[in-house]
Design an enzyme around this catalytic site. Structure first.
Site, mmCIF file in Angstrom:
data_model
loop_
_atom_site.group_PDB
_atom_site.id
_atom_site.type_symbol
_atom_site.label_atom_id
_atom_site.label_comp_id
_atom_site.label_asym_id
_atom_site.label_seq_id
_atom_site.Cartn_x
_atom_site.Cartn_y
_atom_site.Cartn_z
ATOM 1 N N TYR A 10 0.827 -1.209 0.000
ATOM 2 C CA TYR A 10 0.000 0.000 0.000
ATOM 3 C C TYR A 10 0.866 1.265 0.000
ATOM 4 O O TYR A 10 0.837 2.064 -0.945
ATOM 5 C CB TYR A 10 -0.891 -0.050 1.234
ATOM 6 C CG TYR A 10 -1.692 1.183 1.535
ATOM 7 C CD1 TYR A 10 -1.704 1.717 2.814
ATOM 8 C CD2 TYR A 10 -2.460 1.817 0.560
ATOM 9 C CE1 TYR A 10 -2.460 2.847 3.112
ATOM 10 C CE2 TYR A 10 -3.220 2.944 0.844
ATOM 11 C CZ TYR A 10 -3.210 3.454 2.124
ATOM 12 O OH TYR A 10 -3.943 4.578 2.418
ATOM 13 N N ILE A 11 1.677 1.415 1.026
ATOM 14 C CA ILE A 11 2.504 2.626 1.120
ATOM 15 C C ILE A 11 3.627 2.564 0.099
ATOM 16 O O ILE A 11 3.953 3.549 -0.566
ATOM 17 C CB ILE A 11 3.025 2.809 2.553
ATOM 18 C CG1 ILE A 11 1.839 3.092 3.484
ATOM 19 C CG2 ILE A 11 4.055 3.919 2.628
ATOM 20 C CD1 ILE A 11 2.112 3.069 4.936
ATOM 21 N N ASP A 30 9.800 -7.172 -3.059
ATOM 22 C CA ASP A 30 8.668 -7.551 -2.209
ATOM 23 C C ASP A 30 8.554 -9.072 -2.187
ATOM 24 O O ASP A 30 8.962 -9.754 -3.133
ATOM 25 C CB ASP A 30 7.354 -6.929 -2.774
ATOM 26 C CG ASP A 30 6.309 -6.725 -1.690
ATOM 27 O OD1 ASP A 30 5.985 -5.564 -1.383
ATOM 28 O OD2 ASP A 30 5.837 -7.740 -1.125
ATOM 29 N N ASN A 98 9.822 -11.263 11.197
ATOM 30 C CA ASN A 98 9.708 -10.582 9.909
ATOM 31 C C ASN A 98 10.299 -9.167 9.949
ATOM 32 O O ASN A 98 11.109 -8.778 9.103
ATOM 33 C CB ASN A 98 8.220 -10.492 9.521
ATOM 34 C CG ASN A 98 8.019 -9.990 8.092
ATOM 35 O OD1 ASN A 98 8.389 -10.659 7.141
ATOM 36 N ND2 ASN A 98 7.491 -8.786 7.960
ATOM 37 N N SER A 123 7.082 4.240 12.992
ATOM 38 C CA SER A 123 5.669 4.336 13.344
ATOM 39 C C SER A 123 5.481 5.107 14.637
ATOM 40 O O SER A 123 6.316 5.059 15.536
ATOM 41 C CB SER A 123 5.101 2.915 13.515
ATOM 42 O OG SER A 123 3.875 2.946 14.173
ATOM 43 N N TYR A 148 4.182 -5.075 17.544
ATOM 44 C CA TYR A 148 4.430 -4.337 16.293
ATOM 45 C C TYR A 148 5.213 -3.061 16.598
ATOM 46 O O TYR A 148 6.275 -2.818 16.018
ATOM 47 C CB TYR A 148 3.108 -3.966 15.597
ATOM 48 C CG TYR A 148 3.300 -2.868 14.584
ATOM 49 C CD1 TYR A 148 2.978 -1.547 14.888
ATOM 50 C CD2 TYR A 148 3.879 -3.138 13.349
ATOM 51 C CE1 TYR A 148 3.211 -0.530 13.978
ATOM 52 C CE2 TYR A 148 4.102 -2.124 12.434
ATOM 53 C CZ TYR A 148 3.770 -0.804 12.761
ATOM 54 O OH TYR A 148 4.018 0.203 11.858
ATOM 55 N N LYS A 152 9.324 -1.758 15.746
ATOM 56 C CA LYS A 152 9.735 -0.482 15.144
ATOM 57 C C LYS A 152 10.724 0.245 16.060
ATOM 58 O O LYS A 152 11.714 0.824 15.609
ATOM 59 C CB LYS A 152 8.502 0.401 14.891
ATOM 60 C CG LYS A 152 7.571 -0.139 13.811
ATOM 61 C CD LYS A 152 8.266 -0.202 12.455
ATOM 62 C CE LYS A 152 7.328 -0.645 11.357
ATOM 63 N NZ LYS A 152 8.003 -0.705 10.034
ATOM 64 N N ASN A 177 -1.412 7.420 10.983
ATOM 65 C CA ASN A 177 -2.274 6.403 10.348
ATOM 66 C C ASN A 177 -2.518 6.701 8.874
ATOM 67 O O ASN A 177 -3.427 7.479 8.557
ATOM 68 C CB ASN A 177 -3.601 6.301 11.111
ATOM 69 C CG ASN A 177 -3.416 5.645 12.453
ATOM 70 O OD1 ASN A 177 -2.592 6.077 13.270
ATOM 71 N ND2 ASN A 177 -4.154 4.574 12.702
ATOM 72 N N ASN A 196 -6.781 -3.288 9.933
ATOM 73 C CA ASN A 196 -6.849 -1.849 10.099
ATOM 74 C C ASN A 196 -8.250 -1.302 9.841
ATOM 75 O O ASN A 196 -9.028 -1.878 9.075
ATOM 76 C CB ASN A 196 -5.832 -1.158 9.176
ATOM 77 C CG ASN A 196 -4.396 -1.449 9.611
ATOM 78 O OD1 ASN A 196 -3.569 -1.806 8.797
ATOM 79 N ND2 ASN A 196 -4.094 -1.310 10.894
ATOM 80 N N ARG A 292 -9.547 -3.540 21.918
ATOM 81 C CA ARG A 292 -8.584 -4.433 21.257
ATOM 82 C C ARG A 292 -7.254 -4.333 21.989
ATOM 83 O O ARG A 292 -6.758 -3.217 22.227
ATOM 84 C CB ARG A 292 -8.421 -4.011 19.795
ATOM 85 C CG ARG A 292 -7.508 -4.876 18.964
ATOM 86 C CD ARG A 292 -7.442 -4.404 17.527
ATOM 87 N NE ARG A 292 -6.702 -3.123 17.431
ATOM 88 C CZ ARG A 292 -6.422 -2.550 16.254
ATOM 89 N NH1 ARG A 292 -6.849 -3.082 15.124
ATOM 90 N NH2 ARG A 292 -5.739 -1.411 16.217
#
Ligand code: WQD
Length: 338
Positions: A10-11, A30, A98, A123, A148, A152, A177, A196, A292
């Site tokens: 996406y980004i 990728d 990852n 992030s 996550y 970062k 975001n 998301n 969440r």
């Protein structure tokens, strides 16, 4: 040539289009785990340039080192990574393996390629739970709320250590975001992204999700739902070009700079739903669920440093973000049918 990892994502794909529009030659890399090679076709449709794609998993160091010397890489923009806060709480090892191992292998690739320019996709989650808003880069990072965010934070620290050893110079871009899409509707969120807010909101809008879940309305915010700083992905893409230009102007290798990339405005989840309904004239069914794990109540940015040092600011409004996102969803669903 600039290597962009996560380039079909996406980004990444939006950033590749922006780099090409500024005359840069790009190598896409990728593993296609959460995106599709068709993004290269979409980039070509938009720019007229067919970008070479190396399908490599950054966890596979041998495959990555196989391409050392194959391309004249002057810089790396590292965007590839798992990005879902909620999922990282459920599967921390998947994220550390990852995001952290992938970075380490990439840094080894850069060392062997004698490449010393790195833009890192960081992030706002590195700030963890923050009391005083808006968040500035000078705020010390602390234990993020999610694995996550911790990947970062750890990645930034690894980059700092390598830079201190004179191996590279780097800019860490702390995204808030990112949402929205290129006006063509040809680039966008991974449709399989089930974590998301925006991809799920779009699914609810296009009838591919019965109801949107709102994770908690008992936070200390104006309507009880979480506040986030949403920023158009085109603004995020533009920041990468600005950051690369700045990095090229820095001569000393032991330099790591961090910049917040946010709009500076916070919206609650409920406000996002209402804004989406209004600008796109569509009704979203949702119901409130429990909080969440991994979420912070509220975070939004002070991006003045990026304004001052990168000459960057957000150009797009919330309505631009939400209407372009809906345009992308409709384009994607229409193409999906053919
Ligand atoms: C936003 C809000 C959810 C889904 C993201 C990226 C991360 C980083 C920071 C770049 C939260 C709520 C969500 C749903 C909901 N960006 N929500 N129902 O967690 O802020 O993190 O931005 O690096 O990569 O993941 O984004 O969109 O998951 O959640 O109520 O079905 O929406 O609880 O409050 P988040 P998100």
């Amino acid at each position: 040539m600039i290597l962009v990892t996560g380039a079909t994502g996406y980004i990444g794909s939006h950033t590749v289009v922006e780099l090409i529009s500024h005359g840069y030659e790009v190598l896409a890399l990728d593993n296609l785990s959460t995106s599709r090679a068709a993004a290269i076709d979409a980039i070509e449709s938009i720019t007229g340039i067919r970008v070479p794609l190396e399908i490599i998993d950054l966890k596979d160091q041998a495959s990555l080192l196989n391409i050392v010397g194959k391309y004249p890489i002057e810089g790396v923009i590292h965007i590839a990574g798992h990005l879902a806060v909620g999922e990282s709480v459920e599967q921390p090892l998947k994220y550390y393996e990852n995001n952290v191992n992938g970075l380490i292998n990439l840094l080894r690739f850069m060392e062997l390629s004698k490449c010393e320019n790195l833009i890192f996709s960081s992030s706002c989650t590195v700030y963890g739970e923050v009391q005083q808003m808006p968040v500035k880069e000078s705020l010390p990072t602390k234990r993020p709320n999610s694995p996550y965010g911790n990947t970062k934070k750890i990645s930034e620290e690894i980059i700092e250590d390598l830079s201190a050893a004179g191996a590279l110079k780097a800019i860490c871009l702390r995204y808030f975001n990112p949402i929205g899409a290129h006006a063509s509707g040809l680039l966008g969120e991974n449709p399989d992204n089930v974590y998301n807010l925006l991809p799920l909101l779009l699914k609810a809008a296009s009838g591919h999700l019965q109801e949107l879940k709102v994770f908690g309305n008992d936070y200390p915010t104006k309507d009880g739902s979480c506040v986030r700083d949403y920023v158009h992905v085109l603004d995020i893409a533009a920041a990468h070009v600005k950051a690369f230009q700045r990095l090229n102007s820095i001569s000393t290798k032991n330099t790591v700079e961090k910049f917040n990339l946010g709009s500076g405005k916070g919206y609650t989840v409920i406000e996002m739903i209402q804004a989406f309904e209004k600008i796109n004239q569509i009704k979203i069914k949702y119901h409130v669920e429990a909080r969440r794990d991994g979420d912070v109540a509220e975070i939004y940015s002070d991006s003045k440093l990026a304004f001052d040092k990168l000459n960057w600011t957000t150009k797009y409004t919330l309505d631009d973000m939400l209407s372009s996102a809906w345009n992308r969803e409709k384009t994607f669903r229409k193409n999906e049918l053919h």
